[in-house]
Scaffold this motif. Structure first.
Motif, PDB file in Angstrom:
ATOM      1  N   ASP A  40      22.735  41.254  44.060  1.00 53.50           N
ATOM      2  CA  ASP A  40      21.321  40.604  43.962  1.00 53.50           C
ATOM      3  C   ASP A  40      20.487  41.063  42.688  1.00 53.50           C
ATOM      4  O   ASP A  40      19.377  40.814  42.502  1.00 53.50           O
ATOM      5  N   TRP A  41      21.305  41.715  41.693  1.00 53.23           N
ATOM      6  CA  TRP A  41      20.834  42.058  40.298  1.00 53.23           C
ATOM      7  C   TRP A  41      21.359  41.135  39.159  1.00 53.23           C
ATOM      8  O   TRP A  41      22.280  40.599  39.405  1.00 53.23           O
ATOM      9  N   SER A  42      20.418  40.890  38.352  1.00 53.05           N
ATOM     10  CA  SER A  42      20.959  40.046  37.287  1.00 53.05           C
ATOM     11  C   SER A  42      20.212  40.313  35.936  1.00 53.05           C
ATOM     12  O   SER A  42      19.293  41.194  35.784  1.00 53.05           O
ATOM     13  N   VAL A  43      21.001  39.893  34.837  1.00 54.78           N
ATOM     14  CA  VAL A  43      20.391  40.423  33.271  1.00 54.78           C
ATOM     15  C   VAL A  43      19.226  39.596  32.943  1.00 54.78           C
ATOM     16  O   VAL A  43      19.147  38.336  33.254  1.00 54.78           O
ATOM     17  N   VAL A  44      18.213  40.255  32.500  1.00 51.02           N
ATOM     18  CA  VAL A  44      17.074  39.368  31.904  1.00 51.02           C
ATOM     19  C   VAL A  44      17.401  38.705  30.927  1.00 51.02           C
ATOM     20  O   VAL A  44      17.845  39.412  29.933  1.00 51.02           O
ATOM     21  N   THR A  45      16.919  37.389  30.726  1.00 52.36           N
ATOM     22  CA  THR A  45      17.043  36.675  29.627  1.00 52.36           C
ATOM     23  C   THR A  45      16.731  37.251  28.293  1.00 52.36           C
ATOM     24  O   THR A  45      15.797  37.613  28.086  1.00 52.36           O
ATOM     25  N   ASP A  46      17.510  37.039  27.488  1.00 47.37           N
ATOM     26  CA  ASP A  46      17.453  37.481  26.004  1.00 47.37           C
ATOM     27  C   ASP A  46      17.077  39.081  25.711  1.00 47.37           C
ATOM     28  O   ASP A  46      16.420  39.162  24.813  1.00 47.37           O
ATOM     29  N   SER A  47      17.485  39.802  26.737  1.00 44.88           N
ATOM     30  CA  SER A  47      17.277  41.244  26.804  1.00 44.88           C
ATOM     31  C   SER A  47      18.505  42.124  26.258  1.00 44.88           C
ATOM     32  O   SER A  47      18.202  43.510  25.923  1.00 44.88           O
ATOM     33  N   ILE A  48      19.656  41.318  25.814  1.00 52.09           N
ATOM     34  CA  ILE A  48      20.689  42.086  25.168  1.00 52.09           C
ATOM     35  C   ILE A  48      20.369  42.749  23.909  1.00 52.09           C
ATOM     36  O   ILE A  48      20.293  41.974  23.172  1.00 52.09           O
ATOM     37  N   GLU A  49      20.974  44.048  23.835  1.00 57.21           N
ATOM     38  CA  GLU A  49      20.789  44.674  22.572  1.00 57.21           C
ATOM     39  C   GLU A  49      22.146  45.175  22.295  1.00 57.21           C
ATOM     40  O   GLU A  49      22.972  45.506  23.244  1.00 57.21           O
ATOM     41  N   GLN A  50      22.261  45.917  21.217  1.00 57.42           N
ATOM     42  CA  GLN A  50      23.848  46.594  20.752  1.00 57.42           C
ATOM     43  C   GLN A  50      23.378  48.037  20.162  1.00 57.42           C
ATOM     44  O   GLN A  50      22.273  48.208  19.905  1.00 57.42           O
ATOM     45  N   PRO A  91      23.952  51.329  21.326  1.00 58.26           N
ATOM     46  CA  PRO A  91      25.078  50.683  22.003  1.00 58.26           C
ATOM     47  C   PRO A  91      24.741  49.486  22.822  1.00 58.26           C
ATOM     48  O   PRO A  91      23.520  49.266  22.554  1.00 58.26           O
ATOM     49  N   MET A  92      25.568  49.086  23.562  1.00 56.47           N
ATOM     50  CA  MET A  92      25.248  47.649  24.337  1.00 56.47           C
ATOM     51  C   MET A  92      24.408  47.994  25.704  1.00 56.47           C
ATOM     52  O   MET A  92      24.501  48.943  26.332  1.00 56.47           O
ATOM     53  N   ARG A  93      23.288  47.330  25.573  1.00 57.67           N
ATOM     54  CA  ARG A  93      22.286  47.413  26.712  1.00 57.67           C
ATOM     55  C   ARG A  93      21.485  46.244  26.994  1.00 57.67           C
ATOM     56  O   ARG A  93      21.325  45.384  26.060  1.00 57.67           O
ATOM     57  N   CYS A  94      20.787  46.350  28.007  1.00 54.36           N
ATOM     58  CA  CYS A  94      19.996  45.156  28.494  1.00 54.36           C
ATOM     59  C   CYS A  94      18.935  45.600  29.590  1.00 54.36           C
ATOM     60  O   CYS A  94      19.014  46.694  30.224  1.00 54.36           O
ATOM     61  N   GLN A  95      17.848  44.674  29.859  1.00 57.99           N
ATOM     62  CA  GLN A  95      17.075  44.737  31.177  1.00 57.99           C
ATOM     63  C   GLN A  95      17.754  44.143  32.093  1.00 57.99           C
ATOM     64  O   GLN A  95      18.186  42.895  31.998  1.00 57.99           O
ATOM     65  N   VAL A  96      17.628  44.536  33.251  1.00 55.25           N
ATOM     66  CA  VAL A  96      18.110  44.052  34.650  1.00 55.25           C
ATOM     67  C   VAL A  96      16.759  43.812  35.650  1.00 55.25           C
ATOM     68  O   VAL A  96      16.215  44.681  35.522  1.00 55.25           O
ATOM     69  N   MET A  97      17.261  42.848  36.413  1.00 56.75           N
ATOM     70  CA  MET A  97      16.005  42.962  37.646  1.00 56.75           C
ATOM     71  C   MET A  97      16.628  42.472  39.041  1.00 56.75           C
ATOM     72  O   MET A  97      17.960  41.481  38.869  1.00 56.75           O
ATOM     73  N   SER A  98      16.368  42.870  39.914  1.00 53.90           N
ATOM     74  CA  SER A  98      16.658  42.702  41.327  1.00 53.90           C
ATOM     75  C   SER A  98      15.943  41.383  41.676  1.00 53.90           C
ATOM     76  O   SER A  98      14.778  41.041  41.322  1.00 53.90           O
ATOM     77  N   ALA A  99      16.445  40.830  42.829  1.00 51.00           N
ATOM     78  CA  ALA A  99      16.060  39.903  43.489  1.00 51.00           C
ATOM     79  C   ALA A  99      14.613  40.101  44.138  1.00 51.00           C
ATOM     80  O   ALA A  99      13.609  39.286  44.120  1.00 51.00           O
ATOM     81  N   ALA A 100      14.362  41.308  44.310  1.00 51.38           N
ATOM     82  CA  ALA A 100      13.209  41.734  44.937  1.00 51.38           C
ATOM     83  C   ALA A 100      12.185  42.110  43.971  1.00 51.38           C
ATOM     84  O   ALA A 100      11.152  42.559  44.160  1.00 51.38           O
ATOM     85  N   GLY A 101      12.456  42.049  42.674  1.00 52.98           N
ATOM     86  CA  GLY A 101      11.509  42.345  41.361  1.00 52.98           C
ATOM     87  C   GLY A 101      11.660  43.691  40.863  1.00 52.98           C
ATOM     88  O   GLY A 101      10.729  43.892  40.180  1.00 52.98           O
ATOM     89  N   GLU A 102      12.673  44.568  41.371  1.00 50.46           N
ATOM     90  CA  GLU A 102      12.850  45.859  40.665  1.00 50.46           C
ATOM     91  C   GLU A 102      13.573  45.679  39.330  1.00 50.46           C
ATOM     92  O   GLU A 102      14.353  44.649  39.079  1.00 50.46           O
ATOM     93  N   ALA A 103      13.252  46.513  38.537  1.00 53.46           N
ATOM     94  CA  ALA A 103      13.680  46.652  37.168  1.00 53.46           C
ATOM     95  C   ALA A 103      14.462  47.973  36.975  1.00 53.46           C
ATOM     96  O   ALA A 103      14.403  48.954  37.491  1.00 53.46           O
ATOM     97  N   ALA A 104      15.517  47.766  35.807  1.00 52.89           N
ATOM     98  CA  ALA A 104      16.066  48.922  35.460  1.00 52.89           C
ATOM     99  C   ALA A 104      16.518  48.580  33.975  1.00 52.89           C
ATOM    100  O   ALA A 104      16.673  47.346  33.434  1.00 52.89           O
ATOM    101  N   VAL A 105      17.163  49.592  33.227  1.00 57.56           N
ATOM    102  CA  VAL A 105      17.840  49.356  31.966  1.00 57.56           C
ATOM    103  C   VAL A 105      19.185  49.779  32.395  1.00 57.56           C
ATOM    104  O   VAL A 105      19.659  50.769  32.973  1.00 57.56           O
TER     105      VAL A 105
END
Length: 204
Positions: free
Chosen positions: A105-115, A117-131
């Protein structure tokens, strides 16, 4: 003496040659101690060395292979940068790591991928956020630093995914150390199998 820059067409042809060999060898699995021999073989191959000979001597060719071509290859496997067009392999993408570490139920936030190292913002279906930050264990110091920076920036949940290229899990003693280092800065640690496949197989 300044750094010699290869003409774009020469660089592209050289990268295509080198990455074909890296693809064949599955470069990310070649131990660091064995990579020097690969550089020697490439330089001895006239079809490669003739491309660089007008610009580099043998020592400079080795430097270019190690510090340019080889350093760009991991990012190329992630589909990042112009060099990515020269590899026929690719990682399945961060969504695989997201599912393995946080759930479906988690997905990558659009256009948040960086390098680096490789990293991105992610968001759950319930609106929780993480890196999410990922990379192999040999890059642990880089992953740890990026995670520390994210925590200092105020990120409440940071996930470090230490990737591996086989089903075998890391040795228990090694993993205890990884978890202890991540616990120090209040971030999660996961071991995730993440390996490149041929481009035709990616996503299939």
């Amino acid at each position: 003496m300044g750094v010699i820059r290869l003409p774009d067409d020469v660089r592209e042809e050289a990268l295509a040659h080198v990455y074909a060999e890296f693809d064949r060898l599955k470069w990310e699995q070649v131990p660091p101690g064995e990579r020097g021999a690969v550089y020697v073989e490439l330089i001895a191959d006239e079809s490669f060395s003739r491309l660089l000979a007008p610009y580099f001597d043998t020592a400079q060719m080795r430097v270019w292979l190690k510090d340019s071509a080889a350093k760009e290859y991991p990012r190329a496997l992630e589909g990042i940068g112009p060099a990515a067009s020269h590899t026929k392999r690719g990682y399945p993408g961060p969504s695989v790591i997201v599912s393995a570490t946080l759930g479906l139920d988690w997905s990558v936030v659009t256009d948040s991928i960086e390098q680096k190292p490789m990293r991105c913002q992610v968001m759950s279906a319930a609106g929780e956020a993480a890196v999410l930050i990922w990379g192999p264990q040999r890059m642990l110091s880089n992953l740890h630093w990026a995670a520390s920076v994210a925590r200092v920036a105020g990120e409440q949940r940071v996930v470090v995914a230490v990737t591996r290229h086989t089903m075998a899990k890391p040795a228990a003693s090694e993993w205890v150390r990884v978890q202890a280092l991540c616990d120090l800065i209040g971030v999660e640690a996961h071991s995730v199998m993440y390996m490149p496949r041929t481009i035709d197989a990616v996503g299939n």
